[in-house]
Enzyme design. Structure first.
Site, mmCIF file in Angstrom:
data_model
loop_
_atom_site.group_PDB
_atom_site.id
_atom_site.type_symbol
_atom_site.label_atom_id
_atom_site.label_comp_id
_atom_site.label_asym_id
_atom_site.label_seq_id
_atom_site.Cartn_x
_atom_site.Cartn_y
_atom_site.Cartn_z
ATOM 1 N N GLY A 1 -4.623 -8.786 1.177
ATOM 2 C CA GLY A 1 -4.383 -9.461 -0.093
ATOM 3 C C GLY A 1 -3.114 -8.930 -0.751
ATOM 4 O O GLY A 1 -2.449 -8.028 -0.234
ATOM 5 N N MET B 1 9.110 -5.463 -0.810
ATOM 6 C CA MET B 1 8.742 -6.664 -1.558
ATOM 7 C C MET B 1 8.263 -7.797 -0.655
ATOM 8 O O MET B 1 8.676 -8.938 -0.825
ATOM 9 C CB MET B 1 9.941 -7.099 -2.413
ATOM 10 C CG MET B 1 10.282 -6.072 -3.462
ATOM 11 S SD MET B 1 8.809 -5.560 -4.408
ATOM 12 C CE MET B 1 9.555 -4.674 -5.743
ATOM 13 N N ARG B 2 7.396 -7.433 0.267
ATOM 14 C CA ARG B 2 6.808 -8.463 1.129
ATOM 15 C C ARG B 2 5.317 -8.190 1.315
ATOM 16 O O ARG B 2 4.904 -7.030 1.402
ATOM 17 C CB ARG B 2 7.484 -8.449 2.504
ATOM 18 C CG ARG B 2 8.932 -8.912 2.461
ATOM 19 C CD ARG B 2 9.511 -9.001 3.848
ATOM 20 N NE ARG B 2 8.830 -9.960 4.703
ATOM 21 C CZ ARG B 2 8.977 -11.270 4.652
ATOM 22 N NH1 ARG B 2 9.786 -11.808 3.773
ATOM 23 N NH2 ARG B 2 8.324 -12.060 5.477
ATOM 24 N N HIS C 1 2.213 0.617 -6.644
ATOM 25 C CA HIS C 1 2.350 -0.615 -7.422
ATOM 26 C C HIS C 1 2.464 -0.263 -8.907
ATOM 27 O O HIS C 1 1.691 0.565 -9.404
ATOM 28 C CB HIS C 1 1.136 -1.529 -7.179
ATOM 29 C CG HIS C 1 1.246 -2.818 -7.926
ATOM 30 N ND1 HIS C 1 2.059 -3.850 -7.498
ATOM 31 C CD2 HIS C 1 0.692 -3.234 -9.089
ATOM 32 C CE1 HIS C 1 1.987 -4.839 -8.363
ATOM 33 N NE2 HIS C 1 1.169 -4.494 -9.337
#
Ligand code: GAR
Length: 220
Positions: free
Chosen positions: A143, A90-91, A109
């Site tokens: 991104g 989660m980074r 994802h």
């Protein structure tokens, strides 16, 4: 056989799917090391149970994201990882990691990108009222969930769904999609063709169907 470095922050069910697919002979890979930025992550217990080196690197001990990523990249290289799998990590990652593994960092994802990037994608899709949700395996760029897509699976949203039931059906498909994509990488079937912006890099997978549809129970 490819050597994987797995990064995670929590439960690690996608990591478990990798372990299970390797054990079943469906994925020709080995997990060289698991790194978690969260000491209490259940994924670390899964690693220890499977005899895989598990290391905690707490991001709070670093001055910047880049410092943290550079440290993790060095560790992954030292352990012999060839590909890096973000399995519930989660980074956002930076060039400090991506530069060490160009087009070799893969993320799972829980949405059909480019819809619903960022955290809690399943809840975003459910709250939006989307009728088709799903999951995406993609190469990671700088991104947030924007890198070139490798494969996607569509999951229908049932009238009876709530946030939790939709999340569970997506997760079930994530496990299959991620291990399948890793096997394609292991077989050397995945090619990335860089193209000049604004065109996106194009990913091709030789002889494989890169989209799928989850079996949908009756929509009641
Ligand atoms: C998975 O649903 C994964 O797609 C998601 O976190 C969950 C981790 O589950 N990742 C992201 O949202 C990344 N943006 P797991 O720890 O049981 O594999």
């Amino acid at each position: 056989m490819i050597a994987l470095g797995v990064l995670l922050s929590g439960n690690g069910s996608n990591f478990q799917a990798i372990i299970d697919a390797i054990a079943a002979g469906e994925l020709d890979a080995r997990v060289a090391v698991v790194v978690s930025n969260v000491a209490s992550a259940r994924g670390l217990d899964r690693a220890r149970a499977a005899g895989i080196p598990a290391i905690v690197v707490d991001h709070r001990g670093f001055a910047s994201r880049a410092d943290f990523d550079a440290h993790v990249a060095k560790l992954l290289v030292a352990r012999g990882a060839e590909y890096v799998v973000l399995a519930g990590f989660m980074r956002v990652v930076t060039g400090a990691l991506l530069g060490a593994f160009p087009m070799r960092v893969i993320n799972i994802h829980p949405s059909l990108l480019p819809a619903f990037p960022g955290i809690d994608a399943q809840s975003q899709a459910f709250a939006y009222g989307a009728r088709i949700a799903g999951c995406t395996v993609h190469f990671v760029d700088e991104g947030t969930d924007t890198g070139p897509v490798i494969a996607q699976c569509a999951v229908g949203v049932l009238a009876s769904d709530d946030d939790a039931s939709l999340r569970a059906r997506i997760l079930h498909e994530e496990h299959k999609l991620l291990t399948r994509a890793l096997q394609w990488l292991s077989e050397g079937r995945v090619t990335v063709e860089p193209r000049d912006p604004p065109r996106r890099a194009r990913v091709t997978v030789a002889g494989a169907q890169t989209f799928s549809f989850a079996a949908t129970p009756q929509n009641t």
